[in-house]
Design a protein around this motif. Sequence first.
Motif, short mmCIF file in Angstrom:
data_model
loop_
_atom_site.label_atom_id
_atom_site.label_comp_id
_atom_site.label_asym_id
_atom_site.label_seq_id
_atom_site.Cartn_x
_atom_site.Cartn_y
_atom_site.Cartn_z
N VAL A 181 0.84 -1.20 0.00
CA VAL A 181 0.00 0.00 0.00
C VAL A 181 0.87 1.24 0.00
O VAL A 181 1.99 1.25 0.53
CB VAL A 181 -0.94 0.02 1.23
CG1 VAL A 181 -1.94 -1.11 1.13
CG2 VAL A 181 -0.16 -0.08 2.53
N ARG A 182 0.36 2.29 -0.60
CA ARG A 182 1.12 3.53 -0.74
C ARG A 182 1.11 4.33 0.54
O ARG A 182 0.11 4.37 1.26
CB ARG A 182 0.53 4.37 -1.87
CG ARG A 182 0.59 3.66 -3.22
CD ARG A 182 -0.22 4.38 -4.27
NE ARG A 182 -0.27 3.61 -5.51
CZ ARG A 182 -1.05 3.91 -6.54
NH1 ARG A 182 -1.84 4.97 -6.47
NH2 ARG A 182 -1.04 3.16 -7.62
N GLN A 236 3.95 5.99 8.69
CA GLN A 236 4.15 4.56 8.44
C GLN A 236 2.81 3.84 8.31
O GLN A 236 2.72 2.81 7.65
CB GLN A 236 4.96 3.94 9.59
CG GLN A 236 5.32 2.48 9.35
CD GLN A 236 6.28 1.96 10.40
OE1 GLN A 236 6.84 2.73 11.16
NE2 GLN A 236 6.50 0.66 10.40
N PHE A 237 1.76 4.38 8.90
CA PHE A 237 0.46 3.72 8.82
C PHE A 237 -0.37 4.38 7.72
O PHE A 237 -0.61 5.59 7.76
CB PHE A 237 -0.29 3.81 10.15
CG PHE A 237 -1.38 2.80 10.28
CD1 PHE A 237 -1.15 1.59 10.91
CD2 PHE A 237 -2.64 3.04 9.72
CE1 PHE A 237 -2.16 0.65 11.02
CE2 PHE A 237 -3.64 2.09 9.83
CZ PHE A 237 -3.41 0.89 10.48
N VAL A 239 3.96 -0.91 3.75
CA VAL A 239 3.88 0.41 3.12
C VAL A 239 4.99 0.56 2.10
O VAL A 239 6.15 0.25 2.37
CB VAL A 239 3.98 1.51 4.19
CG1 VAL A 239 4.06 2.88 3.53
CG2 VAL A 239 2.78 1.47 5.12
N LYS A 240 4.61 1.01 0.92
CA LYS A 240 5.60 1.33 -0.11
C LYS A 240 6.18 2.72 0.14
O LYS A 240 5.67 3.50 0.92
CB LYS A 240 4.94 1.28 -1.48
CG LYS A 240 4.41 -0.08 -1.88
CD LYS A 240 3.48 0.00 -3.08
CE LYS A 240 4.11 0.69 -4.26
NZ LYS A 240 3.23 0.68 -5.45
N LEU A 253 10.74 -3.05 5.45
CA LEU A 253 10.53 -4.20 4.55
C LEU A 253 11.09 -5.50 5.11
O LEU A 253 10.36 -6.49 5.27
CB LEU A 253 11.16 -3.92 3.19
CG LEU A 253 11.03 -5.04 2.15
CD1 LEU A 253 9.58 -5.20 1.73
CD2 LEU A 253 11.92 -4.77 0.94
N TYR A 254 12.37 -5.52 5.41
CA TYR A 254 13.03 -6.78 5.77
C TYR A 254 12.48 -7.45 7.02
O TYR A 254 12.30 -8.67 7.03
CB TYR A 254 14.54 -6.56 5.92
CG TYR A 254 15.26 -6.25 4.62
CD1 TYR A 254 14.74 -6.67 3.39
CD2 TYR A 254 16.45 -5.53 4.62
CE1 TYR A 254 15.41 -6.38 2.21
CE2 TYR A 254 17.12 -5.24 3.45
CZ TYR A 254 16.60 -5.65 2.24
OH TYR A 254 17.26 -5.37 1.07
N PRO A 255 12.22 -6.72 8.11
CA PRO A 255 11.73 -7.42 9.32
C PRO A 255 10.44 -8.19 9.07
O PRO A 255 10.28 -9.32 9.53
CB PRO A 255 11.53 -6.28 10.32
CG PRO A 255 12.45 -5.19 9.87
CD PRO A 255 12.44 -5.28 8.37
#
Length: 580
Positions: A99-100, A107-108, A130-131, A140-142
């Motif tokens: 989602v954008r 962040q939300f 979130v993109k 992203l990674y976590p």
Amino acid sequence: MLDETQGGGPARAVLVVVDADPKARATTESALIRRFGADYWVVASGTPQEGIDALARLAERGEDVALVAADLHLRGMDGVEFLGRAHSLHPHATRVLLVRMDQYHTQFPFTELPTLQRATALGRIDFWIVKGWTNPEEWLYPQVQEALTAWTIINRSRHLVYRIVGEQWAPRSHELRDTLTRNSVPFEFYAADSPQGRQLIRDFRIDVRRLPALVHNDRSVLYDPSTAEIAEAHGINTQPSPGIYDLAILGAGPAGLAAAVYGASEGLHTVVIEPEAIGGQAATSSMIRNYLGFPRGISGAELAHRAWEQAVLFAAEFVFTHRATHVGRQGNERLITLTDALQVLARAVIIAAGVDYRRLGIPALDRLIGTGVFYGAAGVEAAAMIGEEVYVVGAANSAGQAALHLANFAARIVLLVRGDSLAAGMSDYLIKQLEATPNIEIRLHTRVVDGHGDGRLEGLTLEDVGTGRREQVVAAALFVLIGAEPHTEWLRDVLLLDGHGFILTGRDLPSTAWQLQRSPLPFETSLPGVFAAGDVRYSSVKRVAGAAGEGSVAVGSVHQYLSQVQRKGPDVSVRIRTAT
């Protein structure tokens, strides 16, 4: 087009990204390759149709897809619909909605909140990302790593402590799988007549007359071991320490584990006595979505294991494989008698023994327990239900969670409910997910009245509770999750219980059952210094979070009691009345 030529062998699973925005797609793809490319193929597509075509080809070749991530705003098909189609091709892949970031760069993504709420409530996505992030290590990674870890544990070979060889539908095979699963011991099960089972029998010269057999990773073999024998093989503590504990906790379910964490962290010399496995009934829950702090949900077994680790790091002791048989006084302490004539002295006791699922009381089904009829244990037996017709009895959260988990494996799940609605006992989010899952049928006003099968369950007789009409149905398995019964018969001559065996505490104690000058403390039973918390306590809320909350709060009452005893000296000898 979807790039399927990236290096790697067939053993590597696939991560799929579908995003119409070329820049965002390239950013996500390169970040995933950089972190996960050594172990996974990372492939990307710009249109929904290309993504579906690629997923179909991967399914035809038998390739494993571990994760599918799709942008919410695809052209011609939104991301939620795409993930639904992807799920039909790869039902075990984790579904991620991209989602954008909203205009405030938070962040939300508040602008997409209604979509996220609906997709989550209906079980159509597993989580969202979130993109537009700046640093993939932050956002992203976590989340991707957590998802891949969970997927790998379920779907890929891993470190094994045991390989079990036994009869698929033998009760002891089920009991051993249940014990190891609830104690988070990694294992794989092989039916004795399967190719892998026959190979293990040959390689380890297993005596097939003594099945089930557990082949340890050190190549030793245990034949039909008891829980105590398994514990001893692992070096697990089964003996209490000498001396006097500040706090003894009976039971390692959510209430007992919470009490252990708070008691030990606040300086109390704490011991937890658990006869079977950490987590109690909660450990059989495949996914708890409404536990505070876990927005993507957590399995009951994982939650229990984390709590156990937390308690151990605070120096709480655990004594396994022994059950308490009596609690009484010895001077100013409480004396707990365990099986095998062991005894534990403690200044205070919290009883957090939990409850067990109520039995149906149908003789034909009682004979098939462990051979197609199961009380709880949906997570243990789910993999054996592939392609089968499975029935679940119950109308509370545990039944809903079991049905959803089994739906990932079985061809069809039928949830049987005696009442006219699920709303009275089940969380709304679960009801919505059940109704949105295509291979789950909910049958109201229906109960099981008989079972059929030669050696294992083959069918059930169902009855409409309104009309009395009966029908026979084919069933490979029946999972029963109805109500709860405390096993407190051993306490009836010691503590005041209600008519169903639940322990009365605090303000629920009648005045005739309490003869000290002070009032009973919160969670204190009719025996001063002995407390009760969680499902075993009368009027408790039958929820995991409720049990954990009671266990932690009960420790506060323990502190008050210990300070009073220390200040006033030994308890005044009083006669505590008990009632049946």
